[in-house]
Design a protein around this motif. Sequence first.
Motif, PDB file in Angstrom:
ATOM      1  N   SER A   7      11.583 -46.473  30.592  1.00  0.00           N
ATOM      2  CA  SER A   7      12.564 -47.382  30.002  1.00  0.00           C
ATOM      3  C   SER A   7      13.892 -47.332  30.739  1.00  0.00           C
ATOM      4  O   SER A   7      14.582 -48.353  30.862  1.00  0.00           O
ATOM      5  N   HIS A  38      13.865 -52.841  21.056  1.00  0.00           N
ATOM      6  CA  HIS A  38      14.600 -52.078  22.065  1.00  0.00           C
ATOM      7  C   HIS A  38      14.926 -52.953  23.267  1.00  0.00           C
ATOM      8  O   HIS A  38      16.052 -52.925  23.791  1.00  0.00           O
ATOM      9  N   TYR A  39      13.965 -53.758  23.700  1.00  0.00           N
ATOM     10  CA  TYR A  39      14.191 -54.590  24.886  1.00  0.00           C
ATOM     11  C   TYR A  39      14.913 -55.897  24.557  1.00  0.00           C
ATOM     12  O   TYR A  39      15.569 -56.466  25.424  1.00  0.00           O
ATOM     13  N   GLU A  70       6.521 -51.297  30.541  1.00  0.00           N
ATOM     14  CA  GLU A  70       6.502 -49.906  30.100  1.00  0.00           C
ATOM     15  C   GLU A  70       5.123 -49.508  29.580  1.00  0.00           C
ATOM     16  O   GLU A  70       4.569 -48.474  29.981  1.00  0.00           O
TER      17      GLU A  70
END
Length: 323
Positions: free
Chosen positions: A294, A8-9, A287
């Motif tokens: 997020s 995701h990052y 996070e």
Amino acid sequence: MTDPFRNHYVALPKAHLHVHLEAAMREATLRQWCSEDGIAVPPLVEFSDFTRFLDAYGVLIELLHTPERVGRLLDEVVADAAAQGVVALEYASIPEKSAAFASAEEALEFILPAAAEAGRRHGVWTGAVLSIDRGAGPDHALAGARLAARFADRGVVAVGLVNDERDSSVTAAAEAFAIARDAGLGVVPHVGELAGPEEVRAAIELGVDRIQHGVRAVEDPWVLDLLAETGTCLDVCPTSNVVLGVYPSLEQHPLPTLLEAGVRCSIGADDPLLFGVDVVDEYVRAEERMGIASARLAECARTSVEASFAPDEIKLDALARLA
């Protein structure tokens, strides 16, 4: 940390604004070169104090004694940035410390085009931050700023200020910063890491573009408000601050407080090899261990792009993808 969480990052377009070139070396490369040169691998991640950290950094500089090694380092650092979703990489270095070249000018004449070519290969814009060693005195600072100015249209985008700030206030570099500004360069000093909020305030009053670290601003509400009011971006590196003993743990790091106060922050890895994290790790830890949502971390990525010295087309493309 799960792969989907990390992915995701990775997918988040971001600029990496606080990373030191030599200490972004891959560990495998470090071990290979230490073996070839017959020297001990320096300690990684654990340092008893700031001096031991600087000693380890010195070993990394010592290993870069040929242009071929410097070229390999640049390619690997830029390739790693691309793999981490970085669209703009501002790498810091002190060129006169390079043993591979006869002078700082010669070092920059090699490094800048090599970095740009690596950027083209891997799809990452690169800009160099020429670091001034605050411990080397005022003549060094002025010489560094003038050197940066000569390469302002060839890949140098800013001057920085590094080394232990407890022995030298940021105000001592005011004249050097003025030279950089006159050449159209940015000013991005390290302050508010080992010294307190008074150094953050002094940097803001000098009109710097960004502050590397700056986290100790939280100790003075007035300085915290000043950061939010001026919109000065802090290039924050949480793991670095914990490893070097500025804060006891990530859970006690003030990044959430800074963001809640409206301070603009980018997230960086500082010295990935020595601290054991890359920029994506820092987002994940923010996070997982610091409780930052997020969506707010996506705003940090947006800030990193906006606060970078990358060309407008790079920024607009990344911001559109973030939107």
